[in-house]
Design a protein around this motif. Structure first.
Motif, PDB file in Angstrom:
ATOM      1  N   MET A  35       0.827  -1.203   0.000  1.00  0.00           N
ATOM      2  CA  MET A  35       0.000   0.000   0.000  1.00  0.00           C
ATOM      3  C   MET A  35       0.869   1.264   0.000  1.00  0.00           C
ATOM      4  N   LEU A  36       1.975   1.238   0.720  1.00  0.00           N
ATOM      5  CA  LEU A  36       2.873   2.401   0.713  1.00  0.00           C
ATOM      6  C   LEU A  36       3.471   2.622  -0.669  1.00  0.00           C
ATOM      7  N   ARG A  37       3.853   1.543  -1.346  1.00  0.00           N
ATOM      8  CA  ARG A  37       4.371   1.685  -2.712  1.00  0.00           C
ATOM      9  C   ARG A  37       3.292   2.250  -3.629  1.00  0.00           C
ATOM     10  N   MET A  38       2.069   1.751  -3.460  1.00  0.00           N
ATOM     11  CA  MET A  38       0.972   2.249  -4.284  1.00  0.00           C
ATOM     12  C   MET A  38       0.703   3.724  -3.993  1.00  0.00           C
ATOM     13  N   MET A  39       0.718   4.089  -2.713  1.00  0.00           N
ATOM     14  CA  MET A  39       0.513   5.498  -2.346  1.00  0.00           C
ATOM     15  C   MET A  39       1.614   6.371  -2.945  1.00  0.00           C
ATOM     16  N   GLY A  40       2.836   5.866  -2.914  1.00  0.00           N
ATOM     17  CA  GLY A  40       3.950   6.604  -3.504  1.00  0.00           C
ATOM     18  C   GLY A  40       3.736   6.851  -4.989  1.00  0.00           C
ATOM     19  N   ASN A  41       3.261   5.828  -5.704  1.00  0.00           N
ATOM     20  CA  ASN A  41       2.965   6.004  -7.128  1.00  0.00           C
ATOM     21  C   ASN A  41       1.916   7.074  -7.354  1.00  0.00           C
TER      22      ASN A  41
END
Length: 119
Positions: free
Chosen positions: A29-35
């Protein structure tokens, strides 16, 4: 202008909410939020943002991340765990944002005060 960025951000939010319910892990989820954040922040810059949006598709990247995540066959965390961790991170980021806005407002008021009433 900006309507496409806002719509993309809304779609990303819906996608992320769905993935939290399906048990996506907090790191994913953090990677997705970063994107999403990268796409949104750079996307609002005139001209540069349009060029960036042409090549960088955060929702496409997030769907690819999800496919890899669910294809590995490993046990997935409880949705409550991901939501709790992300909620805490959100509150910390929100507090940091409020602090930065407070400091910038104080600097601006000080600058304005000294410009209007010089010593």
């Amino acid at each position: 202008p900006y309507l496409g960025d806002i719509a993309g951000f809304a779609v990303s939010g819906i996608l992320m909410r769905t993935m939290i319910k399906k048990g996506a892990g907090p790191l994913l989820m953090l990677r997705m939020m970063g994107n999403v954040v990268l796409d949104t922040v750079i996307g609002i810059i005139p001209v540069v943002g349009d060029l960036f949006d042409f090549g960088y598709k955060s929702n496409r990247r997030n769907v690819d991340l999800l496919k890899k995540y669910y294809a590995d066959g490993k046990a997935k965390p409880n949705a409550k765990t991901s939501a709790t961790i992300l909620g805490i991170l959100f509150l910390l980021m929100f507090a940091a944002l409020i602090w930065v806005i407070w400091k910038l407002a104080a600097l601006f008021i000080t600058w304005l005060w000294t410009a209007v009433f010089p010593h």
